[in-house]
Scaffold this motif. Structure first.
Motif, PDB file in Angstrom:
ATOM      1  N   ARG A  13       0.836  -1.203   0.000  1.00 43.46           N
ATOM      2  CA  ARG A  13       0.000   0.000   0.000  1.00 43.46           C
ATOM      3  C   ARG A  13       0.869   1.251   0.000  1.00 43.46           C
ATOM      4  NH1 ARG A  13      -4.446   1.155  -2.420  1.00 43.46           N
ATOM      5  NH2 ARG A  13      -6.044   2.234  -1.188  1.00 43.46           N
ATOM      6  N   ARG A  14       1.957   1.219   0.732  1.00 42.90           N
ATOM      7  CA  ARG A  14       2.884   2.349   0.723  1.00 42.90           C
ATOM      8  C   ARG A  14       3.478   2.539  -0.671  1.00 42.90           C
ATOM      9  NH1 ARG A  14       5.542   4.295   5.375  1.00 42.90           N
ATOM     10  NH2 ARG A  14       7.631   3.953   4.489  1.00 42.90           N
ATOM     11  N   ALA A  15       3.790   1.437  -1.335  1.00 42.28           N
ATOM     12  CA  ALA A  15       4.314   1.525  -2.703  1.00 42.28           C
ATOM     13  C   ALA A  15       3.277   2.144  -3.632  1.00 42.28           C
ATOM     14  CB  ALA A  15       4.719   0.138  -3.193  1.00 42.28           C
ATOM     15  N   ASP A  16       2.007   1.787  -3.447  1.00 42.42           N
ATOM     16  CA  ASP A  16       0.934   2.364  -4.267  1.00 42.42           C
ATOM     17  C   ASP A  16       0.834   3.873  -4.029  1.00 42.42           C
ATOM     18  OD1 ASP A  16       0.343  -0.169  -5.184  1.00 42.42           O
ATOM     19  OD2 ASP A  16      -1.318  -0.479  -3.778  1.00 42.42           O
ATOM     20  N   ILE A  17       1.000   4.290  -2.787  1.00 43.92           N
ATOM     21  CA  ILE A  17       0.931   5.712  -2.440  1.00 43.92           C
ATOM     22  C   ILE A  17       2.071   6.470  -3.109  1.00 43.92           C
ATOM     23  CG2 ILE A  17       1.214   7.345  -0.526  1.00 43.92           C
ATOM     24  CD1 ILE A  17      -0.297   5.270   1.229  1.00 43.92           C
ATOM     25  N   VAL A  18       3.270   5.908  -3.073  1.00 40.73           N
ATOM     26  CA  VAL A  18       4.415   6.568  -3.692  1.00 40.73           C
ATOM     27  C   VAL A  18       4.232   6.636  -5.206  1.00 40.73           C
ATOM     28  CG1 VAL A  18       6.902   6.413  -4.114  1.00 40.73           C
ATOM     29  CG2 VAL A  18       5.990   5.922  -1.845  1.00 40.73           C
ATOM     30  N   ALA A  19       3.729   5.574  -5.811  1.00 42.12           N
ATOM     31  CA  ALA A  19       3.503   5.566  -7.260  1.00 42.12           C
ATOM     32  C   ALA A  19       2.484   6.632  -7.651  1.00 42.12           C
ATOM     33  CB  ALA A  19       3.030   4.186  -7.712  1.00 42.12           C
ATOM     34  N   ALA A  20       1.427   6.759  -6.861  1.00 43.07           N
ATOM     35  CA  ALA A  20       0.423   7.794  -7.141  1.00 43.07           C
ATOM     36  C   ALA A  20       1.019   9.183  -6.969  1.00 43.07           C
ATOM     37  CB  ALA A  20      -0.782   7.607  -6.218  1.00 43.07           C
ATOM     38  N   ALA A  21       1.865   9.348  -5.952  1.00 39.95           N
ATOM     39  CA  ALA A  21       2.508  10.644  -5.718  1.00 39.95           C
ATOM     40  C   ALA A  21       3.438  11.005  -6.879  1.00 39.95           C
ATOM     41  CB  ALA A  21       3.288  10.612  -4.406  1.00 39.95           C
ATOM     42  N   LEU A  22       4.154  10.026  -7.422  1.00 42.12           N
ATOM     43  CA  LEU A  22       5.029  10.279  -8.567  1.00 42.12           C
ATOM     44  C   LEU A  22       4.222  10.718  -9.784  1.00 42.12           C
ATOM     45  CD1 LEU A  22       7.595   7.365  -8.242  1.00 42.12           C
ATOM     46  CD2 LEU A  22       8.168   9.795  -8.382  1.00 42.12           C
ATOM     47  N   ARG A  23       3.082  10.090 -10.000  1.00 47.39           N
ATOM     48  CA  ARG A  23       2.234  10.493 -11.136  1.00 47.39           C
ATOM     49  C   ARG A  23       1.735  11.922 -10.959  1.00 47.39           C
ATOM     50  NH1 ARG A  23       0.387   5.121 -10.429  1.00 47.39           N
ATOM     51  NH2 ARG A  23      -1.461   5.826  -9.279  1.00 47.39           N
ATOM     52  N   LEU A  24       1.329  12.249  -9.741  1.00 50.18           N
ATOM     53  CA  LEU A  24       0.856  13.616  -9.477  1.00 50.18           C
ATOM     54  C   LEU A  24       1.996  14.617  -9.618  1.00 50.18           C
ATOM     55  CD1 LEU A  24      -1.595  13.251  -6.448  1.00 50.18           C
ATOM     56  CD2 LEU A  24      -2.160  13.820  -8.803  1.00 50.18           C
ATOM     57  N   LEU A  25       3.189  14.227  -9.207  1.00 49.50           N
ATOM     58  CA  LEU A  25       4.344  15.116  -9.339  1.00 49.50           C
ATOM     59  C   LEU A  25       4.564  15.467 -10.802  1.00 49.50           C
ATOM     60  CD1 LEU A  25       6.866  16.437  -7.930  1.00 49.50           C
ATOM     61  CD2 LEU A  25       8.095  14.338  -8.543  1.00 49.50           C
ATOM     62  N   GLU A  26       4.500  14.482 -11.683  1.00 49.24           N
ATOM     63  CA  GLU A  26       4.712  14.738 -13.103  1.00 49.24           C
ATOM     64  C   GLU A  26       3.596  15.609 -13.680  1.00 49.24           C
ATOM     65  OE1 GLU A  26       7.438  14.052 -14.418  1.00 49.24           O
ATOM     66  OE2 GLU A  26       8.273  12.553 -13.060  1.00 49.24           O
ATOM     67  N   GLU A  27       2.397  15.465 -13.167  1.00 46.39           N
ATOM     68  CA  GLU A  27       1.256  16.219 -13.686  1.00 46.39           C
ATOM     69  C   GLU A  27       1.196  17.649 -13.147  1.00 46.39           C
ATOM     70  OE1 GLU A  27      -2.197  14.010 -12.619  1.00 46.39           O
ATOM     71  OE2 GLU A  27      -1.638  12.235 -13.799  1.00 46.39           O
ATOM     72  N   ARG A  28       1.488  17.813 -11.861  1.00 45.20           N
ATOM     73  CA  ARG A  28       1.228  19.087 -11.191  1.00 45.20           C
ATOM     74  C   ARG A  28       2.474  19.765 -10.619  1.00 45.20           C
ATOM     75  NH1 ARG A  28      -3.934  17.098  -7.450  1.00 45.20           N
ATOM     76  NH2 ARG A  28      -5.139  16.121  -9.142  1.00 45.20           N
ATOM     77  N   GLY A  29       3.585  19.053 -10.546  1.00 45.51           N
ATOM     78  CA  GLY A  29       4.761  19.612  -9.910  1.00 45.51           C
ATOM     79  C   GLY A  29       4.694  19.476  -8.401  1.00 45.51           C
ATOM     80  N   LEU A  30       5.779  19.832  -7.739  1.00 43.26           N
ATOM     81  CA  LEU A  30       5.837  19.667  -6.285  1.00 43.26           C
ATOM     82  C   LEU A  30       4.805  20.527  -5.575  1.00 43.26           C
ATOM     83  CD1 LEU A  30       7.183  18.443  -3.820  1.00 43.26           C
ATOM     84  CD2 LEU A  30       8.927  20.231  -3.932  1.00 43.26           C
TER      85      LEU A  30
END
Length: 234
Positions: A13-30
């Protein structure tokens, strides 16, 4: 004491959270990365994230680790015949390219507590092993490796934070800067004008600002490496 996770598969589940965060980072920036956004992407309620991560800082730490693991996970010691200078320089170039491959990658890494997740511990251990074998003390080897890392992150941060990140914008700003090179500028600051005019002309001729930026990075890195080398000459 931290609460236990409600699932037996906490690490997944933590890995899923990090993967989702990486996708959002690419879309929206930090600046657009938020716990609420990550929760929404996973179909969770925001408070539910706290079963798996402590908060926004740990999320940034884990995203930084994912970025660095992706680029440096297979880094090894110097190849046979490869000197420490070549190995350390190649490692720095690899780190720079890793950071620039992700939107706001340098900002994420600069904002993270890297030792918390051992994001760079493997690289530092190799660097200490390599430099100690050449006669550097362990403390100086650590100082040298961290200095190279900070230089690399700093330059990547400057590259990503530049208002002219897009190639078309860079080209337009370059043309404007060259057009404003009036004679009085050369008279007031002749040395700066001389160097900058030649550098601008080189970029214009070659047509690749990214290669030019890496060239400058390499030059600065060579100065840092030379400073480390000088310790052996004392």
């Amino acid at each position: 004491m931290s609460r236990p996770a409600p699932s037996d598969n906490r690490e997944q589940r933590r890995a899923d959270i990090v993967a989702a965060a990486l996708r959002l980072l690419e879309e929206r920036g930090l600046d657009g990365l938020s716990l609420r956004g990550v929760a929404g992407a996973l179909g969770m309620h925001p408070p539910g994230l706290y079963w798996y991560i402590e908060g926004k800082q740990e999320l940034i730490d884990l995203v930084a680790k994912a970025i660095l693991d992706d680029g440096l996970g297979d880094i090894g010691p110097p190849a046979p015949g490869e000197g420490w200078e070549a190995w350390l320089s190649a490692s720095a170039l690899r780190i720079r390219r890793t950071l620039l491959a992700h939107r706001d990658g340098a900002r994420v890494v600069a904002s993270a507590f890297l030792f918390r997740t051992n994001s760079l511990t493997g690289f530092l251990e190799l660097a200490l092993q390599t430099l100690e074998a050449e006669g550097f003390t362990r403390d100086f080897a650590m100082l040298g490796a961290i200095t190279v890392m900070r230089y690399t992150v700093g330059i990547a941060l400057d590259d990503q934070e530049s208002p002219a990140r897009e190639p078309a914008v860079r080209q337009r700003m370059l043309e404007q800067a060259m057009a404003r090179s009036a004679p009085d500028v050369a008279e007031r600051w002749p040395r700066v004008a001389d160097v900058m005019s030649r550098w601008f002309a080189a970029v214009r001729t070659k047509g690749d600002e990214h290669d030019h930026a890496e060239m400058h990075f390499r030059h600065g890195l060579a100065l840092v490496i030379a400073g480390i080398r000088s310790e052996l000459m004392q």
